[in-house]
Design a protein around this motif. Sequence first.
Motif, PDB file in Angstrom:
ATOM      1  N   GLY A  28       0.793  -1.228   0.000  1.00 26.10           N
ATOM      2  CA  GLY A  28       0.000   0.000   0.000  1.00 26.10           C
ATOM      3  C   GLY A  28       0.822   1.273   0.000  1.00 26.10           C
ATOM      4  N   HIS A  29       2.124   1.148   0.188  1.00 24.22           N
ATOM      5  CA  HIS A  29       2.990   2.337   0.171  1.00 24.22           C
ATOM      6  C   HIS A  29       3.359   2.679  -1.266  1.00 24.22           C
ATOM      7  N   ALA A  30       2.923   3.852  -1.698  1.00 22.86           N
ATOM      8  CA  ALA A  30       3.141   4.246  -3.083  1.00 22.86           C
ATOM      9  C   ALA A  30       4.537   4.825  -3.317  1.00 22.86           C
ATOM     10  N   THR A  31       5.151   5.344  -2.261  1.00 27.77           N
ATOM     11  CA  THR A  31       6.448   6.002  -2.420  1.00 27.77           C
ATOM     12  C   THR A  31       7.563   5.085  -1.956  1.00 27.77           C
ATOM     13  N   LEU A  32       8.576   4.972  -2.777  1.00 30.10           N
ATOM     14  CA  LEU A  32       9.723   4.100  -2.477  1.00 30.10           C
ATOM     15  C   LEU A  32      10.994   4.900  -2.669  1.00 30.10           C
ATOM     16  N   TYR A  33      11.937   4.700  -1.751  1.00 27.58           N
ATOM     17  CA  TYR A  33      13.201   5.431  -1.749  1.00 27.58           C
ATOM     18  C   TYR A  33      14.373   4.443  -1.704  1.00 27.58           C
ATOM     19  N   TRP A  34      15.437   4.801  -2.381  1.00 23.07           N
ATOM     20  CA  TRP A  34      16.725   4.114  -2.233  1.00 23.07           C
ATOM     21  C   TRP A  34      17.725   5.111  -1.667  1.00 23.07           C
ATOM     22  N   TYR A  35      18.430   4.667  -0.614  1.00 20.75           N
ATOM     23  CA  TYR A  35      19.448   5.487   0.022  1.00 20.75           C
ATOM     24  C   TYR A  35      20.792   4.759  -0.010  1.00 20.75           C
ATOM     25  N   GLN A  36      21.846   5.540   0.003  1.00 26.97           N
ATOM     26  CA  GLN A  36      23.191   5.022   0.205  1.00 26.97           C
ATOM     27  C   GLN A  36      23.687   5.543   1.555  1.00 26.97           C
ATOM     28  N   GLN A  37      24.160   4.628   2.398  1.00 21.82           N
ATOM     29  CA  GLN A  37      24.683   5.035   3.698  1.00 21.82           C
ATOM     30  C   GLN A  37      26.122   4.554   3.835  1.00 21.82           C
ATOM     31  N   ILE A  38      27.034   5.492   3.765  1.00 21.06           N
ATOM     32  CA  ILE A  38      28.447   5.187   3.960  1.00 21.06           C
ATOM     33  C   ILE A  38      28.730   5.164   5.453  1.00 21.06           C
ATOM     34  N   LEU A  39      29.629   4.304   5.861  1.00 15.89           N
ATOM     35  CA  LEU A  39      29.933   4.109   7.274  1.00 15.89           C
ATOM     36  C   LEU A  39      30.220   5.439   7.961  1.00 15.89           C
ATOM     37  N   GLY A  40      29.505   5.678   9.064  1.00 17.60           N
ATOM     38  CA  GLY A  40      29.731   6.895   9.828  1.00 17.60           C
ATOM     39  C   GLY A  40      28.942   8.092   9.349  1.00 17.60           C
ATOM     40  N   GLN A  41      28.083   7.901   8.351  1.00 19.44           N
ATOM     41  CA  GLN A  41      27.295   9.000   7.816  1.00 19.44           C
ATOM     42  C   GLN A  41      25.817   8.680   7.841  1.00 19.44           C
TER      43      GLN A  41
ATOM     44  N   LYS B  98      10.677  14.189   0.539  1.00 17.65           N
ATOM     45  CA  LYS B  98      12.127  14.031   0.602  1.00 17.65           C
ATOM     46  C   LYS B  98      12.632  14.417   1.977  1.00 17.65           C
ATOM     47  N   LEU B  99      13.458  13.547   2.556  1.00 16.67           N
ATOM     48  CA  LEU B  99      14.072  13.807   3.851  1.00 16.67           C
ATOM     49  C   LEU B  99      15.552  14.095   3.686  1.00 16.67           C
ATOM     50  N   ILE B 100      16.045  15.025   4.491  1.00 20.33           N
ATOM     51  CA  ILE B 100      17.475  15.294   4.555  1.00 20.33           C
ATOM     52  C   ILE B 100      17.948  14.824   5.921  1.00 20.33           C
ATOM     53  N   PHE B 101      18.925  13.920   5.908  1.00 21.26           N
ATOM     54  CA  PHE B 101      19.400  13.326   7.143  1.00 21.26           C
ATOM     55  C   PHE B 101      20.633  14.036   7.663  1.00 21.26           C
ATOM     56  N   GLY B 102      20.734  14.098   9.009  1.00 25.39           N
ATOM     57  CA  GLY B 102      21.982  14.488   9.629  1.00 25.39           C
ATOM     58  C   GLY B 102      22.965  13.326   9.566  1.00 25.39           C
ATOM     59  N   GLN B 103      24.183  13.569  10.011  1.00 23.03           N
ATOM     60  CA  GLN B 103      25.217  12.525   9.902  1.00 23.03           C
ATOM     61  C   GLN B 103      25.132  11.506  11.023  1.00 23.03           C
ATOM     62  N   GLY B 104      24.271  11.770  12.025  1.00 23.88           N
ATOM     63  CA  GLY B 104      24.063  10.784  13.065  1.00 23.88           C
ATOM     64  C   GLY B 104      24.889  11.019  14.309  1.00 23.88           C
ATOM     65  N   THR B 105      24.385  10.514  15.431  1.00 26.12           N
ATOM     66  CA  THR B 105      25.108  10.507  16.700  1.00 26.12           C
ATOM     67  C   THR B 105      25.203   9.063  17.169  1.00 26.12           C
ATOM     68  N   GLU B 106      26.427   8.599  17.311  1.00 27.34           N
ATOM     69  CA  GLU B 106      26.668   7.216  17.747  1.00 27.34           C
ATOM     70  C   GLU B 106      26.702   7.187  19.261  1.00 27.34           C
ATOM     71  N   LEU B 107      25.690   6.540  19.869  1.00 24.13           N
ATOM     72  CA  LEU B 107      25.583   6.479  21.328  1.00 24.13           C
ATOM     73  C   LEU B 107      25.944   5.083  21.821  1.00 24.13           C
ATOM     74  N   SER B 108      26.805   5.048  22.829  1.00 21.97           N
ATOM     75  CA  SER B 108      27.161   3.791  23.479  1.00 21.97           C
ATOM     76  C   SER B 108      26.896   3.947  24.974  1.00 21.97           C
ATOM     77  N   VAL B 109      26.037   3.077  25.494  1.00 19.46           N
ATOM     78  CA  VAL B 109      25.717   3.111  26.929  1.00 19.46           C
ATOM     79  C   VAL B 109      26.286   1.851  27.564  1.00 19.46           C
ATOM     80  N   LYS B 110      27.239   2.051  28.459  1.00 17.16           N
ATOM     81  CA  LYS B 110      27.928   0.927  29.081  1.00 17.16           C
ATOM     82  C   LYS B 110      27.263   0.555  30.412  1.00 17.16           C
ATOM     83  N   PRO B 111      27.124  -0.742  30.660  1.00 17.23           N
ATOM     84  CA  PRO B 111      26.483  -1.187  31.916  1.00 17.23           C
ATOM     85  C   PRO B 111      27.375  -0.918  33.125  1.00 17.23           C
TER      86      PRO B 111
END
Lengths: 115, 111
Positions: A28-41, B98-111
């Motif tokens: 039922g979702h009409a909108t589909l997106y492809w993203y690229q996620q590089i490590l740390g971003q 359309k969404l614009i994402f930030g680069q993220g915050t990596e959180l680590s919670v230690k026991p």
Amino acid sequence: EAGVAQSPRYKIIEKRQSVAFWCNPISGHATLYWYQQILGQGPKLLIQFQNNGVVDDSQLPKDRFSAERLKGVDSTLKIQPAKLEDSAVYLCASSFAGGRFYEQYFGPGTRLTVT
Amino acid sequence: TQLLEQSPQFLSIQEGENLTVYCNSSSVFSSLQWYRQEPGEGPVLLVTVVTGGEVKKLKRLTFQFGDARKDSSLHITAAQPGDTGLYLCAGARGQGGKLIFGQGTELSVKP
């Protein structure tokens, strides 16, 4: 309700080879997106479909990347030929086109390693 | 150009501590979403804020949208190891989803 399905989960290829990823969105979702996620971003949008039409592909490297959603349901993203810098997680997401706030629901992603 | 700046990028704390993650921009967004991503999984939507000044609470998580709809914050009270993950803010502008994402915050919670 089934979530967004993606396959494969992992893929390792050599540079200059080809690879394809598959995505089946939430029913039922009409909108589909492809993203690229590089490590740390954060994820970067590659292409957005509304049904089987392209809404935004401004950040898709069209010399090597292509995507289709022929019947307005599942979608395929292809890379040909792959480069080392294509190593990333490729995420598929879907949303209900009538949704007011465009909440997106993501699949588990495909981790691509190019050697 | 990074339209959405998140800070800090990395955060390592002990269980029970409180923390705040910030998401800032010079642009106005019609709505802002927060996601949490665990290793090997896709982002999962936590909340959407729409109105300037809006505050939403989700158990120990408190989300706030700035009055001018340019920034947002996520506050976690008494963090637990299960809160560990990558926190992403994403802003929606105009129509089209359309969404614009930030680069993220990596959180680590230690026991």
